[in-house]
Design a protein around this motif. Structure first.
Motif, PDB file in Angstrom:
ATOM      1  N   ALA A  38      35.282 -28.359  -3.542  1.00 17.64           N
ATOM      2  CA  ALA A  38      36.705 -28.030  -3.601  1.00 17.64           C
ATOM      3  C   ALA A  38      37.454 -28.560  -2.389  1.00 17.64           C
ATOM      4  CB  ALA A  38      36.877 -26.514  -3.713  1.00 17.64           C
ATOM      5  N   ASN A  39      36.870 -28.390  -1.205  1.00 19.28           N
ATOM      6  CA  ASN A  39      37.523 -28.869   0.014  1.00 19.28           C
ATOM      7  C   ASN A  39      37.617 -30.385   0.057  1.00 19.28           C
ATOM      8  OD1 ASN A  39      37.994 -26.319   1.131  1.00 19.28           O
ATOM      9  ND2 ASN A  39      35.965 -26.226   2.059  1.00 19.28           N
ATOM     10  N   ALA A  40      36.733 -31.065  -0.684  1.00 22.32           N
ATOM     11  CA  ALA A  40      36.753 -32.536  -0.736  1.00 22.32           C
ATOM     12  C   ALA A  40      37.731 -33.058  -1.780  1.00 22.32           C
ATOM     13  CB  ALA A  40      35.350 -33.063  -1.016  1.00 22.32           C
ATOM     14  N   GLY A  41      38.364 -32.172  -2.527  1.00 22.85           N
ATOM     15  CA  GLY A  41      39.374 -32.591  -3.489  1.00 22.85           C
ATOM     16  C   GLY A  41      38.953 -32.571  -4.937  1.00 22.85           C
ATOM     17  N   GLY A  42      37.682 -32.198  -5.208  1.00 23.59           N
ATOM     18  CA  GLY A  42      37.222 -32.087  -6.586  1.00 23.59           C
ATOM     19  C   GLY A  42      37.253 -30.649  -7.066  1.00 23.59           C
ATOM     20  N   LEU A  43      36.723 -30.421  -8.258  1.00 21.94           N
ATOM     21  CA  LEU A  43      36.622 -29.064  -8.788  1.00 21.94           C
ATOM     22  C   LEU A  43      35.172 -28.616  -8.718  1.00 21.94           C
ATOM     23  CD1 LEU A  43      37.992 -26.630 -10.244  1.00 21.94           C
ATOM     24  CD2 LEU A  43      37.173 -27.647 -12.380  1.00 21.94           C
ATOM     25  N   GLY A  44      34.877 -27.660  -7.855  1.00 22.90           N
ATOM     26  CA  GLY A  44      33.547 -27.087  -7.782  1.00 22.90           C
ATOM     27  C   GLY A  44      33.430 -25.916  -8.739  1.00 22.90           C
ATOM     28  N   ILE A  45      32.248 -25.754  -9.339  1.00 23.29           N
ATOM     29  CA  ILE A  45      32.035 -24.668 -10.294  1.00 23.29           C
ATOM     30  C   ILE A  45      30.795 -23.871  -9.912  1.00 23.29           C
ATOM     31  CG2 ILE A  45      31.568 -24.070 -12.706  1.00 23.29           C
ATOM     32  CD1 ILE A  45      33.091 -26.514 -13.568  1.00 23.29           C
ATOM     33  N   LEU A  46      30.973 -22.566  -9.694  1.00 23.29           N
ATOM     34  CA  LEU A  46      29.858 -21.662  -9.425  1.00 23.29           C
ATOM     35  C   LEU A  46      29.044 -21.451 -10.692  1.00 23.29           C
ATOM     36  CD1 LEU A  46      31.485 -18.758  -7.355  1.00 23.29           C
ATOM     37  CD2 LEU A  46      29.596 -20.205  -6.578  1.00 23.29           C
ATOM     38  N   ALA A  47      27.729 -21.411 -10.561  1.00 25.50           N
ATOM     39  CA  ALA A  47      26.855 -21.109 -11.701  1.00 25.50           C
ATOM     40  C   ALA A  47      26.499 -19.635 -11.669  1.00 25.50           C
ATOM     41  CB  ALA A  47      25.600 -21.961 -11.637  1.00 25.50           C
ATOM     42  N   SER A  48      26.880 -18.883 -12.703  1.00 21.30           N
ATOM     43  CA  SER A  48      26.673 -17.433 -12.670  1.00 21.30           C
ATOM     44  C   SER A  48      25.583 -16.931 -13.609  1.00 21.30           C
ATOM     45  CB  SER A  48      27.986 -16.714 -13.009  1.00 21.30           C
ATOM     46  OG  SER A  48      28.269 -16.779 -14.397  1.00 21.30           O
ATOM     47  N   ALA A  49      25.019 -17.805 -14.451  1.00 21.77           N
ATOM     48  CA  ALA A  49      24.056 -17.341 -15.453  1.00 21.77           C
ATOM     49  C   ALA A  49      22.820 -16.724 -14.819  1.00 21.77           C
ATOM     50  CB  ALA A  49      23.648 -18.493 -16.372  1.00 21.77           C
ATOM     51  N   THR A  50      22.466 -17.161 -13.609  1.00 21.24           N
ATOM     52  CA  THR A  50      21.280 -16.635 -12.933  1.00 21.24           C
ATOM     53  C   THR A  50      21.644 -15.549 -11.922  1.00 21.24           C
ATOM     54  OG1 THR A  50      21.428 -18.465 -11.350  1.00 21.24           O
ATOM     55  CG2 THR A  50      19.945 -18.743 -13.224  1.00 21.24           C
ATOM     56  N   MET A  51      22.897 -15.073 -11.958  1.00 19.75           N
ATOM     57  CA  MET A  51      23.354 -14.039 -11.034  1.00 19.75           C
ATOM     58  C   MET A  51      23.566 -12.719 -11.758  1.00 19.75           C
ATOM     59  SD  MET A  51      26.331 -16.008  -8.872  1.00 19.75           S
ATOM     60  CE  MET A  51      26.067 -17.566  -8.018  1.00 19.75           C
ATOM     61  N   THR A  52      23.316 -11.620 -11.056  1.00 15.32           N
ATOM     62  CA  THR A  52      23.750 -10.323 -11.542  1.00 15.32           C
ATOM     63  C   THR A  52      25.267 -10.247 -11.369  1.00 15.32           C
ATOM     64  OG1 THR A  52      23.557  -9.248  -9.389  1.00 15.32           O
ATOM     65  CG2 THR A  52      21.580  -9.268 -10.799  1.00 15.32           C
ATOM     66  N   TYR A  53      25.857  -9.233 -11.936  1.00 13.46           N
ATOM     67  CA  TYR A  53      27.304  -9.055 -11.778  1.00 13.46           C
ATOM     68  C   TYR A  53      27.669  -8.925 -10.299  1.00 13.46           C
ATOM     69  CZ  TYR A  53      31.925  -6.903 -11.998  1.00 13.46           C
ATOM     70  OH  TYR A  53      33.253  -6.617 -11.805  1.00 13.46           O
ATOM     71  N   ASP A  54      26.912  -8.120  -9.558  1.00 13.91           N
ATOM     72  CA  ASP A  54      27.208  -7.913  -8.138  1.00 13.91           C
ATOM     73  C   ASP A  54      27.029  -9.206  -7.345  1.00 13.91           C
ATOM     74  OD1 ASP A  54      27.823  -5.262  -8.554  1.00 13.91           O
ATOM     75  OD2 ASP A  54      25.829  -4.530  -8.022  1.00 13.91           O
ATOM     76  N   GLU A  55      26.015  -9.990  -7.703  1.00 14.76           N
ATOM     77  CA  GLU A  55      25.813 -11.270  -7.022  1.00 14.76           C
ATOM     78  C   GLU A  55      26.964 -12.218  -7.297  1.00 14.76           C
ATOM     79  OE1 GLU A  55      20.903 -11.432  -6.884  1.00 14.76           O
ATOM     80  OE2 GLU A  55      21.999 -12.266  -8.593  1.00 14.76           O
ATOM     81  N   LEU A  56      27.471 -12.212  -8.517  1.00 13.29           N
ATOM     82  CA  LEU A  56      28.623 -13.054  -8.845  1.00 13.29           C
ATOM     83  C   LEU A  56      29.856 -12.600  -8.071  1.00 13.29           C
ATOM     84  CD1 LEU A  56      30.074 -15.244 -10.424  1.00 13.29           C
ATOM     85  CD2 LEU A  56      30.331 -13.623 -12.315  1.00 13.29           C
ATOM     86  N   ASP A  57      30.051 -11.305  -7.993  1.00  9.03           N
ATOM     87  CA  ASP A  57      31.171 -10.750  -7.228  1.00  9.03           C
ATOM     88  C   ASP A  57      31.117 -11.250  -5.785  1.00  9.03           C
ATOM     89  OD1 ASP A  57      33.320  -9.264  -6.381  1.00  9.03           O
ATOM     90  OD2 ASP A  57      32.315  -7.326  -6.500  1.00  9.03           O
TER      91      ASP A  57
END
Length: 360
Positions: A38-57
């Motif tokens: 994101a800081n480099a000007g692109g769109l970064g996307i977090l991967a949440s499928a391997t995260m619990t809800y709290d980890e995603l938060d």
């Protein structure tokens, strides 16, 4: 960044400088990589499928602390807590919600009503038309060269078929992002030539200095050629492009019964890792089964994927893990920062566009 901007409908839609997307790779796309993109000007996307809800938060809040630029979160549309995760994205002001499986129309509507851009990944023109009719803002189109779950049609054919189905180059009803086989500015210009509004890359961003993947594993990728990936159905029952390793060779030559036993064992480990209950996993499986997307065997084997990827990409155990990879791995021989990578892509893209303009 010194490279000039390149504005497309997608960059204007999500508010980024360059039409480059870092895909949501499980165990790879965490806050540091997403924020660096994101800081480099692109769109970064977090991967949440391997995260619990709290980890995603936590991951969303951490990413926001590292960047004030727009970023996205990849969600499982079929997860039983998908609604709660959508509420979290809305509450935290996340800009983009991406999906590996198409979200239902009501979920798309809810996200759009709260200002999020909805971007499903699709593998066929008919799927692009369907999600566009449901209100999706853009689509990511991954050709067969791509890593992880993939289809049989190459990007050079799949991409124009989707563009045509959505109205034709320069006239698509929604922006199309091309994925599968992209790693430099030449590829970006080629995708734009087909009528896309940008490119998405996974393996190329995995192989950056901002990626948290162990250095020993990165070297495993850098040592590979164009012929060192295979599309296997023995990992989780679905076509999955991965690096050729001793484990993958063993899976390919092993018996189906032993694979199912191993998959069930990994499903139990994944349950314990994420805190999911058996009832939740069963509901997810029933949902996939009713939709007709997977057989029961494939549903059982789906438990293999997260744990085998974790062993390889997080723990660095390439003997016991699986390394998802696009064919493009054979074209990569360095580990730049996300900033240097994106600047080099955009510089080369503008050079190619200038050269092409002299032919007109």
């Amino acid at each position: 960044m010194t490279a000039p901007t390149l504005s497309t409908r997608f960059t204007e839609m999500v508010g980024v400088r360059y039409p480059i997307v870092q895909t949501g790779m499980g165990w790879v796309s965490g806050p540091s990589l997403t924020a660096a993109t994101a800081n480099a000007g692109g769109l970064g996307i977090l991967a949440s499928a391997t995260m619990t809800y709290d980890e995603l938060d936590f991951a969303i809040k951490k990413t926001k602390s590292l960047t004030d630029m727009p970023f996205g979160v990849n969600l499982r549309a079929d997860a039983t807590d998908a609604g709660e995760r959508v509420d979290l994205l809305i509450r935290e002001g996340v800009k983009v919600a991406s999906f590996a499986l198409a979200p239902k129309p009501e979920l798309i509507t809810k996200l759009k009503d709260h200002g999020l851009v909805v971007v499903p990944s699709i593998g066929a023109a008919k799927h692009a038309v369907k999600v566009a009719s449901w209100g999706a803002d853009a689509v990511i189109v991954q050709g067969g060269e791509g890593g992880g779950h993939t289809g049989p049609v190459a990007t050079t054919l799949l991409l124009p078929s989707v563009v045509d189905a959505l109205g034709g180059a320069g006239n698509t009803s929604i922006p199309v992002i091309a994925a599968g086989g992209f790693f430099d500015g030449r590829g970006l210009v080629a995708a734009l030539g087909y009528g896309a509004d940008g490119v998405a890359m996974g393996t190329r961003f995995l192989l950056t200095s901002d990626s948290a993947v162990p250095d020993s594993v990165k070297q495993e990728y850098l040592d590979r050629t164009l012929n060192d990936t295979i599309v296997s159905t023995k990992v989780d029952g679905m076509p999955h492009r991965v690096l050729r390793t001793q484990l993958v060779d063993a899976l390919e030559s092993g018996s189906r019964a032993r694979a199912l036993v191993a998959a069930a064992r990994n499903a139990n480990e994944f349950k314990q890792l994420t805190g999911m209950r058996w009832t939740t996993m069963l509901r997810d499986g029933l949902s996939m089964r009713r939709s007709g997307e997977r057989t029961w065997q494939q549903i059982i084997m789906a438990g293999n994927t997260p744990m085998l990827l974790k062993a390889g990409l997080v723990e660095g155990n390439t003997d016991a893990g699986v390394l998802a990879s696009g064919q493009v791995v054979g074209m990569i021989d360095d580990l730049p920062s996300c900033a240097d990578l994106i600047e080099s892509i955009m510089t080369q893209a503008h050079e190619r566009l200038a050269a092409l303009s002299t032919l007109v």
